[in-house]
Write a protein that holds these residues in place. Structure first.
Motif, PDB file in Angstrom:
ATOM      1  N   LEU A 131       0.834  -1.199   0.000  1.00 12.35           N
ATOM      2  CA  LEU A 131       0.000   0.000   0.000  1.00 12.35           C
ATOM      3  C   LEU A 131       0.869   1.249   0.000  1.00 12.35           C
ATOM      4  CD1 LEU A 131      -2.538  -1.073   2.786  1.00 12.35           C
ATOM      5  CD2 LEU A 131      -2.861  -1.242   0.299  1.00 12.35           C
ATOM      6  N   PHE A 132       0.267   2.384  -0.352  1.00  8.30           N
ATOM      7  CA  PHE A 132       0.968   3.641  -0.215  1.00  8.30           C
ATOM      8  C   PHE A 132       1.410   3.822   1.244  1.00  8.30           C
ATOM      9  CE2 PHE A 132      -1.787   4.803  -3.901  1.00  8.30           C
ATOM     10  CZ  PHE A 132      -0.775   5.120  -4.801  1.00  8.30           C
ATOM     11  N   PRO A 133       2.633   4.263   1.479  1.00  4.04           N
ATOM     12  CA  PRO A 133       3.067   4.517   2.857  1.00  4.04           C
ATOM     13  C   PRO A 133       2.113   5.452   3.585  1.00  4.04           C
ATOM     14  CG  PRO A 133       4.923   4.637   1.343  1.00  4.04           C
ATOM     15  CD  PRO A 133       3.689   4.525   0.496  1.00  4.04           C
ATOM     16  N   GLY A 134       1.692   5.037   4.777  1.00  3.08           N
ATOM     17  CA  GLY A 134       0.736   5.806   5.558  1.00  3.08           C
ATOM     18  C   GLY A 134      -0.684   5.330   5.439  1.00  3.08           C
ATOM     19  N   ASP A 135      -0.955   4.417   4.499  1.00  2.00           N
ATOM     20  CA  ASP A 135      -2.311   3.910   4.296  1.00  2.00           C
ATOM     21  C   ASP A 135      -2.558   2.577   4.989  1.00  2.00           C
ATOM     22  OD1 ASP A 135      -3.031   6.067   2.812  1.00  2.00           O
ATOM     23  OD2 ASP A 135      -3.395   4.984   0.936  1.00  2.00           O
ATOM     24  N   GLY A 136      -1.569   2.046   5.685  1.00  2.00           N
ATOM     25  CA  GLY A 136      -1.709   0.716   6.264  1.00  2.00           C
ATOM     26  C   GLY A 136      -1.364   0.676   7.736  1.00  2.00           C
ATOM     27  N   ALA A 137      -0.790  -0.442   8.163  1.00  2.00           N
ATOM     28  CA  ALA A 137      -0.607  -0.727   9.581  1.00  2.00           C
ATOM     29  C   ALA A 137       0.785  -0.407  10.113  1.00  2.00           C
ATOM     30  CB  ALA A 137      -0.923  -2.208   9.838  1.00  2.00           C
TER      31      ALA A 137
END
Length: 302
Positions: A241-247
């Motif tokens: 995912l785009f950095p910042g959009d996940g865990a």
């Protein structure tokens, strides 16, 4: 993710874009989209640059004002893709054909980092595979150093969905500490570690795996986020995912990189087919937004 803003966040990490994130487009279009989105640095496939014409690519990057932070393909697998380190001996020898020309092309583009991937698993027994890896890393690093290029070696930590060329019945190396130990054993200082946030997470997201590398060991960084609710052994590259959009805890990553003395490019690298299906311009803009806004640590944003 919300639309990117025009201003950049200043800090020690330099936004960079990997061509895999915009897969399947011509090099000049990739460079135009990357710079149009605000990226000051990019990665390139050196085979693609050579095919396009190194002198012409140099003129384009100078016109756009972008720097080539790293290049893949020191060992080529076709016109764009790189080959991993532990290809069979005949393929490896074939990959060495044109090595000096590829390194000369990197140097002509003022690119000082050549990336390569170490197989996490192999048909070879573990001890033999590691011995072969040490020998090849030392050979490539020595040859690259003569052109002012340093090797950045990536370890792959996912266990699911590995492509055949990276898979096999026997484990080789799949964590940053193991890779650092292997590089120490090569006896060369011409090779460093490529830290990939997705693989770091798949190996357990231990900050000490980064901080213990110490100063000057990290030669390049690639970034992507992991989905929520996935066990580490379920992660696959297609879930990036785009950095910042996940865990992922990006404060922890920023802190670890800062403690390790890294202040260079952070390259967005995505293989997620759903994200790749977006319009190329949107992918580039969202990638730049991610590479500049995922960091929350003071050291990464001041």
């Amino acid at each position: 993710m919300s639309a990117p803003t025009a201003d950049n966040v200043t800090g020690p990490f330099v936004p960079c874009l990997n061509p895999a994130t915009l897969s399947g487009i011509p090099l000049e279009q990739f460079l135009a989209l990357a710079t149009g989105a605000g990226f000051p640095t990019v990665e390139v496939s050196i085979q693609q640059a050579q095919a396009h014409g190194t002198a012409q690519v140099r003129d384009v990057i100078q016109e756009f004002g972008v720097n080539v932070a790293a290049a893949s393909g020191i060992l080529p697998a076709g016109p764009v893709l790189p080959a991993p380190l532990l290809v069979d001996p005949d393929t490896y020898r074939a990959c060495l054909d044109g090595l000096d020309e590829r390194l000369e092309a990197m140097a002509a583009l003022d690119c000082t980092i050549a990336t390569t991937v170490l197989n996490p698993r192999s048909p070879l027994q573990t001890a033999e595979a590691r011995a072969v890896a040490r020998e090849r890393i030392a050979q490539l690093a020595t040859t690259a150093a003569a052109h002012g290029v340093r090797l950045a070696v990536e370890t792959v930590s996912i266990h699911t969905g590995l492509p055949p060329e990276l898979d096999g019945p026997h484990p080789v190396i799949d964590t940053l500490p193991q890779l650092a130990e292997l590089l120490d054993d090569t006896g060369t200082d011409g090779a460093g570690v490529l830290v990939d946030s997705f693989h770091w997470a798949a190996a357990g997201a231990d900050p000490t795996h980064i901080t213990d590398l110490g100063p000057h060991r990290i030669t390049h960084v690639q970034i992507a986020d992991i989905p929520h609710g996935r066990a580490t052994d379920e992660l696959t590259d297609s879930q990036r995912l785009f950095p910042g959009d996940g865990a992922l805890d990006w404060t922890s990553i920023a802190d670890a990189l800062t403690q390790a003395g890294y202040a260079g490019p952070v390259s967005v690298e995505l293989f997620n087919p759903k994200l790749r299906a977006l319009p190329a311009g949107d992918i580039a803009r969202l990638s730049h937004h991610a590479a500049t806004r995922c960091w929350t640590l003071a050291e990464a944003t001041r």
